[in-house]
Design an enzyme around this catalytic site. Sequence first.
Site, PDB file in Angstrom:
ATOM      1  N   TYR A  34      31.596 -45.644 -99.244  1.00 22.21           N
ATOM      2  CA  TYR A  34      31.938 -47.061 -99.295  1.00 22.21           C
ATOM      3  C   TYR A  34      33.017 -47.363 -98.258  1.00 22.21           C
ATOM      4  CZ  TYR A  34      29.496 -47.980-103.723  1.00 22.21           C
ATOM      5  OH  TYR A  34      28.544 -48.159-104.690  1.00 22.21           O
TER       6      TYR A  34
ATOM      7  N   ASP B 189      28.718 -54.437-107.583  1.00 24.66           N
ATOM      8  CA  ASP B 189      29.268 -55.578-108.307  1.00 24.66           C
ATOM      9  C   ASP B 189      28.900 -56.896-107.637  1.00 24.66           C
ATOM     10  OD1 ASP B 189      30.511 -53.659-109.855  1.00 24.66           O
ATOM     11  OD2 ASP B 189      32.445 -53.845-108.839  1.00 24.66           O
TER      12      ASP B 189
END
Length: 244
Positions: free
Chosen positions: A110, A52
């Site tokens: 992540y 993103d």
Amino acid sequence: MRRLLFKIKYDGTEYHGWQVQDNAVTVQECFQNAAEKVFLSRPDVKGCSRTDSGVHASEYFVSLDTDMNIECENAVLALNTYLPDDIAAVECREVPLDFHPRYSCKSKRYTYRIYNGKTRNPFLRNYAYHYRWKLDEEYLNKEAQAFLGSHDFSGFCSIKSDVEDTIRTITDVKVYRKDDSVYFEVEGDGFLYNMVRIMVGTLLFINEGKIKEGELSDIIESKDRKKAGKTAPPQGLCLTKVNY
């Protein structure tokens, strides 16, 4: 024809994510611009993930096809000549022509960083979410174990997503503290749009008592976005490991 796989890293602060967009600068566009100068034509590059806007990657993989006989080491050096300072090529290797950085991936990890100091740290403003209320990392680590396993994560996905298969398998999750920073690490076979950031936001709701102890499993099973927590800001998120 050769397929080259590049490992890169980037600071996503100034970019609207990885994927090319019509009216915004992205990491893919900048990589293609540099690659066009090195390989003398604009390559069709494939990335391992759609990060993103504002999200970072300390390990990211990109592939491209070329007829040039350039050595991998020289390709890395040449790319870094043209890439902006916040994107760097690290390694390159030749892979089979049926290799795809995204679909050949076994798992991704992540890491989300929360700065838990009482006052903000200007040097972390682009790399951590400042959350000044005291975080109980041991309690959140225990609660976060509910994410483990294969689940339909429909409730942990942005409404903007058009993905049909929302089942993902989480193989590792942990919450831990280092000084004034609390880290959320998660590894899985794939992630939905905003999934990790919603996971973090849900844990913050648990920390605040808005979600009670032991309720996370029911929230996951409900597949209801409204029952999960907020979407945490992007700057704390970094893609840290891609496994093939």
